[in-house]
Design an enzyme around this catalytic site. Structure first.
Site, PDB file in Angstrom:
ATOM      1  N   THR A   1       0.843  -1.196   0.000  1.00  0.00           N
ATOM      2  CA  THR A   1       0.000   0.000   0.000  1.00  0.00           C
ATOM      3  C   THR A   1       0.879   1.246   0.000  1.00  0.00           C
ATOM      4  O   THR A   1       1.998   1.213   0.498  1.00  0.00           O
ATOM      5  CB  THR A   1      -0.876  -0.041   1.267  1.00  0.00           C
ATOM      6  OG1 THR A   1      -1.844  -1.051   1.081  1.00  0.00           O
ATOM      7  CG2 THR A   1      -1.555   1.268   1.561  1.00  0.00           C
TER       8      THR A   1
ATOM      9  N   ASP B   1      -8.227  -1.581   5.428  1.00  0.00           N
ATOM     10  CA  ASP B   1      -8.208  -0.406   6.311  1.00  0.00           C
ATOM     11  C   ASP B   1      -7.992   0.896   5.563  1.00  0.00           C
ATOM     12  O   ASP B   1      -8.416   1.963   6.038  1.00  0.00           O
ATOM     13  CB  ASP B   1      -7.089  -0.561   7.349  1.00  0.00           C
ATOM     14  CG  ASP B   1      -5.709  -0.686   6.692  1.00  0.00           C
ATOM     15  OD1 ASP B   1      -5.575  -1.499   5.740  1.00  0.00           O
ATOM     16  OD2 ASP B   1      -4.780   0.025   7.096  1.00  0.00           O
TER      17      ASP B   1
ATOM     18  N   THR C   1       0.038   1.026   6.659  1.00  0.00           N
ATOM     19  CA  THR C   1       0.189  -0.097   5.726  1.00  0.00           C
ATOM     20  C   THR C   1       0.366  -1.362   6.537  1.00  0.00           C
ATOM     21  O   THR C   1       1.055  -1.372   7.549  1.00  0.00           O
ATOM     22  CB  THR C   1       1.377   0.076   4.779  1.00  0.00           C
ATOM     23  OG1 THR C   1       1.498  -1.130   3.992  1.00  0.00           O
ATOM     24  CG2 THR C   1       2.687   0.319   5.494  1.00  0.00           C
TER      25      THR C   1
END
Ligand code: ASP
Length: 333
Positions: free
Chosen positions: A200, A231, A251
Site C-alpha cells: 500500500t 483499512d 500499511t
C-alpha cells in the site's frame, strides 16, 4: 509582550512530507542492489514532487495527493498501475484522503476503472455529501469530476499475476502483496526476495499554514475475496488527519488495523493522554497492533513537524522531505 517581541519568538513552520510504499519482510539479503536502487529512486522522486508542492506554498492536501498519485503510477507499489489481483484475477482499488484543518474526508472502495483512486477519494471529499463511496457509484462520481478512466487491465502487471498464481498454488488465502511475491520466489526455488512486504502507498504532510493532511491508496491483498475492503479507505483505520494532533497513513494487514482503529488511535492517544507523536505511534504499532498479531507500520506527522515512521516488520519503504532539505529514503530497520 509587544507584537514585536511576540513575533521575534515565532518559530516558522518548515513544511514536511513523509511517504510509505509498504512494509514487511524486507531484508538486505532479499533485495538486489538494483532493486534497492529502484526503490530509493522511486521514493526520492515522489518525495521531491510532494516537496515542490509544499515549497511553492501549496496545501498539505495538494502535496499528499501529488505524492500518492505518483506512487499509484509506479508499478513497484501495490496501488494504481501494479495493484494486486483479487481471487477472481480482477483489481479492486481502495483510497482515502483526509484534511486535518476541517476533518473533511473522502474515500473510495472497490473501484476498478479510475486511473488514480486517490483523486477519486478527493473528488468524494470535494463533493461533500458523503465520505465513502464504493464500486460503480464511486466510478461515476469520479467520471463526473473529469478524472481519467482506464480499462481494468491498465492496473495489471505480470509480476502481480504471478503473485496471484503463487498465492493460489500455495492455498495461502489472501496474502499481503509482497508476501505473495516472496511465495513466488520460494516456488521458483529462489531465496525469499523483496516480496514480504505490504505495498500500500501513503503520504502525510504539514504545510506552511500549519495544516495537516493524509492520503492512502492500495490494491489491497493478493487473492483477497472480491468485495473485501481493507483499512486504507476507512477513515480512522488506515487514514486520519487532525490539525490538533497528527496526520497518519498506515500499511499492513488491514483487518488488524481496522480492529484497533489504528490511525485514529495515534491521534486519540495524543489528544486524550497527552502522548507525544513518538509515544502514540510506538504504542499503536508495537503494543495495540502487536497484541492482536497485526503486522505493518504507519507514517505520521504532527503539527510541529515531527515525523515518525514506525513498523513492526523487517522493513518498510519510506521517506521524508522537509522543504529546503534533501529527501531521505529508507528501506530497512
Ligand atoms: N493495508 C492494506 C490492506 O489491508 C494492505 C497493505 O498495506 O499492503 O488492504
Amino acid at each position: 509582550m509587544t507584537p514585536m517581541s511576540a513575533s521575534s519568538s515565532f518559530t516558522p513552520i518548515v513544511p514536511v512530507i513523509a511517504i510509505h510504499g509498504g512494509a514487511g519482510t524486507i531484508t538486505r539479503a532479499s533485495l538486489s542492489p538494483e532493486q534497492e536502487r529502484s526503490y530509493h529512486a522511486a521514493l526520492a522522486a515522489v518525495l521531491a514532487a510532494g516537496q515542490a508542492v509544499l515549497a511553492a506554498g501549496g496545501s498539505a492536501m495538494d502535496a499528499v495527493c501529488a505524492a500518492v498519485r505518483a506512487l499509484e503510477d509506479c508499478p513497484l507499489f501495490n496501488a494504481g498501475h501494479g495493484a494486486v489481483f483479487t481471487a477472481d484475477a480482477t483489481h479492486e482499488l481502495d483510497a482515502a484522503v483526509m484534511d486535518g484543518q476541517t476533518l473533511a474526508a473522502g474515500a473510495v472502495a472497490g473501484v476498478t476503472t479510475v486511473k488514480n483512486p486517490v483523486q477519486a477519494a478527493r473528488a468524494v471529499l470535494q463533493d461533500g455529501q458523503h465520505v465513502l463511496m464504493i464500486g460503480r457509484s464511486a466510478e461515476l462520481l469520479a467520471a463526473r469530476a473529469g478524472l481519467a478512466q482506464v480499462e481494468p487491465t491498465y492496473f495489471s502487471t505480470e509480476a502481480r499475476r504471478a503473485q496471484l498464481a503463487a498465492a493460489q498454488a500455495s492455498s495461502a488465502g489472501a496474502v499481503l502483496d509482497h508476501d505473495g511475491a516472496s511465495k513466488m520466489a520460494e516456488l521458483a526455488g529462489r531465496p525469499i526476495d523483496e516480496g514480504r512486504k505490504m505495498g500500500t502507498v501513503g503520504a502525510v504532510a504539514l504545510d506552511a499554514h500549519g495544516h495537516l493532511a493524509a492520503a492512502t491508496s492500495t490494491g489491497g491483498l493478493t487473492n483477497k475475496r472480491p468485495g473485501r475492503v481493507g483499512d486504507s479507505p476507512l477513515i480512522g483505520a488506515g487514514t486520519y488527519a487532525d490539525d490538533r494532533t497528527a496526520a497518519v497513513s498506515c500499511t499492513g494487514h488491514g483487518e488488524s488495523f481496522i480492529r484497533v482503529a489504528a490511525a485514529h488511535d495515534v491521534c486519540a492517544r495524543m489528544a486524550y493522554a497527552g502522548a507525544t507523536l513518538q509515544e502514540a505511534c510506538d504504542a499503536v504499532v508495537h503494543q495495540a497492533l502487536a497484541a492482536i498479531g497485526g503486522t505493518g507500520g504507519l507514517i505520521a506527522v504532527d503539527r510541529q513537524g515531527h515525523v515518525c515512521l514506525p513498523f513492526n516488520t523487517e522493513g518498510m519503504y519510506r521517506g521524508l522531505a522537509r522543504v529546503g532539505e534533501t529527501p531521505e529514503t529508507f528501506i530497512y530497520r
